[in-house]
Design a protein around this motif. Structure first.
Motif, mmCIF file in Angstrom:
data_model
loop_
_atom_site.group_PDB
_atom_site.id
_atom_site.type_symbol
_atom_site.label_atom_id
_atom_site.label_comp_id
_atom_site.label_asym_id
_atom_site.label_seq_id
_atom_site.Cartn_x
_atom_site.Cartn_y
_atom_site.Cartn_z
ATOM 1 N N ASN A 10 33.101 3.520 20.643
ATOM 2 C CA ASN A 10 33.166 3.862 21.596
ATOM 3 C C ASN A 10 33.675 3.251 22.927
ATOM 4 O O ASN A 10 32.627 1.900 23.147
ATOM 5 N N ARG A 11 34.085 3.978 24.197
ATOM 6 C CA ARG A 11 33.952 2.631 25.261
ATOM 7 C C ARG A 11 32.935 2.507 26.279
ATOM 8 O O ARG A 11 32.910 1.908 26.819
ATOM 9 N N LYS A 12 32.082 3.476 26.014
ATOM 10 C CA LYS A 12 31.242 3.704 26.524
ATOM 11 C C LYS A 12 30.278 2.710 26.268
ATOM 12 O O LYS A 12 29.681 1.879 26.849
ATOM 13 N N GLU A 61 26.646 10.651 20.904
ATOM 14 C CA GLU A 61 27.732 11.631 20.954
ATOM 15 C C GLU A 61 28.119 11.171 19.839
ATOM 16 O O GLU A 61 28.571 11.535 18.755
ATOM 17 N N SER A 112 29.891 14.476 33.780
ATOM 18 C CA SER A 112 28.868 13.427 33.419
ATOM 19 C C SER A 112 29.078 12.193 33.316
ATOM 20 O O SER A 112 27.967 12.192 33.237
ATOM 21 N N VAL A 113 29.701 11.911 34.471
ATOM 22 C CA VAL A 113 29.339 9.637 34.023
ATOM 23 C C VAL A 113 28.550 10.280 35.663
ATOM 24 O O VAL A 113 28.014 8.948 35.067
ATOM 25 N N ILE A 158 25.671 10.385 34.408
ATOM 26 C CA ILE A 158 24.371 9.330 33.418
ATOM 27 C C ILE A 158 24.549 7.901 34.152
ATOM 28 O O ILE A 158 23.211 7.606 34.982
ATOM 29 N N PHE A 202 24.342 7.181 25.463
ATOM 30 C CA PHE A 202 25.212 8.544 25.558
ATOM 31 C C PHE A 202 26.174 8.054 24.566
ATOM 32 O O PHE A 202 26.555 8.451 23.857
ATOM 33 N N ALA A 203 26.835 7.005 23.723
ATOM 34 C CA ALA A 203 27.411 6.963 23.146
ATOM 35 C C ALA A 203 26.617 6.440 22.049
ATOM 36 O O ALA A 203 27.707 7.928 20.746
ATOM 37 N N GLY A 237 28.516 -0.654 27.824
ATOM 38 C CA GLY A 237 26.309 -0.749 28.243
ATOM 39 C C GLY A 237 26.870 -2.237 27.504
ATOM 40 O O GLY A 237 25.397 -3.131 27.811
ATOM 41 N N SER A 241 21.841 3.048 29.781
ATOM 42 C CA SER A 241 22.260 4.590 29.345
ATOM 43 C C SER A 241 23.924 4.769 28.614
ATOM 44 O O SER A 241 24.028 6.343 28.282
ATOM 45 N N LEU A 242 24.591 4.290 29.150
ATOM 46 C CA LEU A 242 26.083 3.640 28.650
ATOM 47 C C LEU A 242 26.305 4.392 27.144
ATOM 48 O O LEU A 242 26.265 4.582 26.635
#
Lengths: 292, 325, 267
Positions: A7-9, A266, B137-138, B141, A262-263, A13, A258-259
């Motif tokens: 996952n890129r996010k 998901e 979305s970004v 965040i 969110f990852a 992160g 946070s990234l």
């Protein structure tokens, strides 16, 4: 874990957090200054001597932000772990045991959820006096587990119905073993989300408490840097470096966490995933390969 | 109705819990609790005032339960003691005045960011995967992950100091007398821009993300597909079928968010020197004015409970399944 | 056979994946005549629902209808309709009953409102006119019109299903697609509803595309049947032929899983 690395996010992160961690560990090699003592004239602008300038009492801002990262990370992860452990244990026990145990725990959980957290922490910290980072981590752990307990309980309730739990019960497995080895591994994604969320919360809250003057001013941390800068009216006197440095450090760490958050979200909830396929889909439509 | 009554009972219990914490905390600390609570002013307080303060906080002769009842009694008669820093002002009037500013600031920011954030979330989910969705979305965040302290300081630095577009502190021009005049109100609005901007930045991302995720989870539901099959306009499906239903869990997440909003608002007020609860509290912390610090927990809890109750009521109004129950 | 009303030609639908695509419907062609009941049978995941969705063009990314596919309705290709024409076409010409009709009604809108929005969008009826029409449609499915102000959760599963059918017929569509319309219901209610649909079909003259995994049920209800396997239509024939002389191995296997039905209960 593998899906996490795809996952890129998550990757960005993790990279941000790793960078901060490495800088924190390598602090003694990156700066010659002692973060706690006076090393120059007060409020010097950034220069070759002091890359990020000095504070009002002449401490080196760069050294303080590096060493301060240690505190933020340790309090963040320490308190985050504590919050998660308490929340997970309470959530699993109340969800699995049900009955009176559940009623009592749920009642307390809901109660803690409606008492506003920051004001409560302010009262606690005010009575404790100048709270050191360790004390802050402890009171965070004691007061902030409710959300985690609630979501873990909900997840436990659904896992509890599964056949493998029923069969373990049939075989006369002890309750704590069922909770530890049957339920816990199956609520691990909720625990993960809880942990990351708690770390973010702990980092932010520690900084906030210290900024409000409830921390131990001798501790070297980003929140104390903000407190000192605010007290020295750093912005009014034009010493922007003193205030913006910890600001950006906190923002950077917050964004990294946070990234990751969110990852994980998901990954736990596939409906939220976007992935590559929508891009491929648009391309095919544009090329006239098909339509809806 | 039964549901709302049950909630009310629960809120009463929660309020009592906050009061209980206030009661026991000084007694659990090492040393003399009376000394601890009133020492910062002890010398200046006239003895009869100290006596009445002790009575308010339940420091009476007798067993613990009697002390507890005395304290709870004074809370429910609206007596939160007197501020030590601003002696002899009662805590209620110190906090009450500040509370109005906080509620104005917080309420406006919450409404603006809830409406805007929810709308952005709806649009982002509807245009899932589009450039709009990615940008929204970004940005969300980033906005949610930066602590309120940091956001307010950066906003203050950029718009207050560097660009000098807006005032750096106070709720209104101090030379004006508070009155319902256009001049005063516009001054309040002008001074409110930066704190408001900060709070909205802190809050909006959370609402956007919650609404977007709720919408996405709903878009696969059969009734959404059926609404589309019915040949209804996209607008109708999006608003009356998807958004209307996704709003339910969003509203209940609002209840949990209120605590965060309160926290954010406190910090913002300190940074912008805004005369709300946050600032009063900050001064109280620096002066170790314990009656005020304790009083704010009760007032904040009460605020939170009222807000929760409003959310409960609107939930009942929005969801017909609850109305019957 | 008379002129087909619905004619599906070379329909191919993919679900686009991150790296590879999944072909859900693979080059399927069949016709449905006016007033006919056509059944599509196959196990779950064989692509029958994907196909049904395509007829009203309800798919969302990452589903993709490949070029070369045609869905002709009265000679018009549905896939060529612009958004406005598509909105007018949906429900007026093709209405649908979904897998779990229980969840097909919006839980927070009154039944009345869920009739009204479709009547207003297509026929421009006023609220009063819509209410009249709603009452008429509810009577048709034996629901007391006085209850149109109620919310879906106040009805039983079978009643909700009948309400959906009433909404379906509100515009007098020429084709009704039923995607497993009765799987969530118990057997008695199931039969009741199918009988009701059959009566209404005789009266109103619409065609039905009936989708289910239950071949036994299908044989009783359909004129012709197509069998799907892995996205392909492997056999299509009259219901009687599918029942008595199945050609494809898979059809025979499907029958083998229904031993009890060999009493011959064809309606």
């Amino acid at each position: 874990m593998k899906t996490l690395l795809k996952n890129r996010k998550a990757l960005v992160g993790l990279a941000i957090i790793a960078t901060i961690a490495i800088l924190a560990i390598a602090a003694p090699w990156l700066t010659e200054y002692n973060p706690a003592t006076r090393t120059g004239r007060p409020h010097q602008a950034p220069s070759m001597d002091h890359i990020l300038g000095t504070t009002r009492i002449g401490q080196d801002v760069f050294a303080r932000v590096l060493y301060g990262a240690r505190t933020s990370l340790m309090v963040g992860f320490g308190a985050g772990l504590l919050i998660t452990v308490v929340g997970t244990v309470l959530g699993i026990v109340s969800g699995y045991r049900g009955g009176k145990t559940d009623e009592v725990i749920s009642f307390f959980t809901n109660m803690v959820l409606v008492v506003p957290n920051l004001p409560l922490l302010l009262v606690l910290a005010a009575f404790i006096g100048q709270a050191s980072p360790v004390v802050i981590a402890l009171i965070l752990g004691a007061t902030s587990w409710a959300w985690g307990a609630r979501v873990t309980r909900a997840e436990t309730l659904s896992v509890k119905q599964k056949d493998f739990v029923k069969s373990a019960e049939m075989m006369g497995e002890k309750q704590w073993r069922i909770m530890a080895f049957e339920i816990f591994p199956n609520v691990i994604s909720i625990v993960g989300i809880n942990f990351i969320g708690s770390v973010i919360f702990a980092i932010i809250t520690q900084a906030t408490l210290e900024f409000l003057g409830l921390g131990d001013p001798r501790a070297i941390s980003w929140g104390n840097m903000l407190f000192a800068a605010q007290k020295a009216s750093a912005l009014s006197v034009g010493a922007w470096w003193e205030i913006l440095t910890p600001c950006f450090a906190l923002a950077f760490l917050g964004i990294g966490m946070s990234l990751l958050n969110f990852a994980v979200d998901e990954i736990a909830n596939p409906r939220l995933r976007t992935g590559n396929r929508l891009g491929r889909w648009s391309l095919l439509v544009r090329n006239g390969e098909g339509r809806l | 109705m039964a549901f709302l009554l049950r909630r009310l009972g629960f809120y009463l219990a929660a309020f009592l819990a906050a009061a209980t914490i206030n009661f026991f905390l000084p007694r659990l600390m090492p040393g003399d609790p009376i000394q601890l609570m009133f020492s910062s002013a002890g010398a200046e307080l006239p003895p009869e005032s100290l006596e009445s303060l002790k009575l308010t906080f339940g420091f009476v002769d007798g067993p613990l339960w009697k002390q507890y009842l005395t304290y709870i009694g004074s809370i429910f008669t609206g007596d939160l003691g007197r501020s030590i820093k601003y002696f002899p002002l009662p805590v209620t009037s110190v906090l009450g005045h500040a509370l109005i500013w906080t509620l104005v600031l917080m309420g406006t920011a919450t409404i603006i960011s809830f409406v805007l954030g929810t709308w952005l979330g709806v649009m982002a989910a509807w245009k899932r995967g589009s450039r709009f969705d990615v940008i929204v979305s970004v940005t969300s965040i980033f906005a949610t992950s930066v602590p309120a302290v940091v956001t307010s300081l950066i906003v203050l630095f950029v718009f207050g100091f560097t660009l000098d577009w807006f005032p750096n502190g106070y709720a209104a021009d101090p030379s004006l007398d508070p009155a319902f005049t256009l001049q005063y109100i516009s001054s309040v609005a002008y001074h409110g821009v930066l704190p408001m901007l900060t709070l909205c930045t802190v809050l909006i991302g959370g609402f956007t993300v919650t609404m977007r995720n709720n919408m996405i989870n709903l878009l696969g539901e059969d009734y959404i597909v059926m609404a589309r099959a019915k040949g209804l306009s996209d607008r109708r499906v999006m608003l009356w079928y998807a958004a209307r239903n996704a709003l339910l869990p969003t509203v209940s997440s609002l209840a949990i968010a209120i605590g965060t909003i309160l926290g954010g608002s406190l910090v913002t007020e300190v940074v912008f020197n805004y005369p709300g609860l946050g600032n009063v509290l900050y001064q109280a912390i620096l002066a170790r004015d314990y009656p005020v610090i304790q009083g704010q927990l009760l007032i904040m809890t009460a605020t939170m409970l009222v807000a929760n109750f409003i959310v409960d009521v609107s939930y009942v109004l929005l969801d017909p399944r609850l109305k019957a129950a | 056979m008379s002129q087909p009303f619905l004619s599906i030609k070379n329909l191919t639908i993919d679900y686009i994946g991150d790296e590879t695509d999944f072909r859900a419907v693979d080059n399927v062609s069949f016709d449905v005549a006016p007033g006919e009941v056509f059944g599509l049978a196959g196990e779950s995941g064989c692509g029958k629902s994907t196909l049904a969705f395509a007829i009203s063009r309800l798919h969302r990314p990452p589903a993709l209808i490949r070029k070369g596919s045609e869905i002709l309705l009265d000679g018009r290709d549905v896939l060529d309709l612009d958004p406005k024409a598509l909105a007018a076409f949906r429900w007026r010409e093709v209405a649908m009953v979904f897998q779990s009709a229980m969840n097909s009604l919006n839980p927070v809108l009154r039944i009345e409102a869920q009739f009204y929005d479709v009547l207003k969008a297509h026929l421009g009826l006023t609220k009063a006119q819509a209410r009249e029409r709603t009452a008429e449609m509810l009577k048709l499915v034996d629901i007391n019109p006085d209850r149109m102000g109620d919310y879906p959760h106040q009805f039983s599963g079978g009643m909700r299903q009948r309400i959906v059918i009433a909404i379906c017929l509100a515009l007098g569509p020429k084709l009704v697609v039923m995607d497993e319309p009765t799987t969530a219901l118990d057997v008695v209610v199931q039969r009741e509803i199918l009988q009701r649909i059959n009566e209404l079909r005789r009266k109103l003259g619409f065609s039905v595309l009936f989708i289910t995994h239950d071949l036994g049920l299908m044989v009783q209800f359909c004129d012709r049947i197509g069998i799907m396997l892995g996205g392909k239509l492997v056999e299509q024939n009259t219901a009687e032929a599918i029942y008595k002389t199945p050609q494809h191995d898979y059809t025979k296997k499907l029958w083998a899983s229904f031993p009890s039905l060999h009493g011959g209960v064809l309606a």
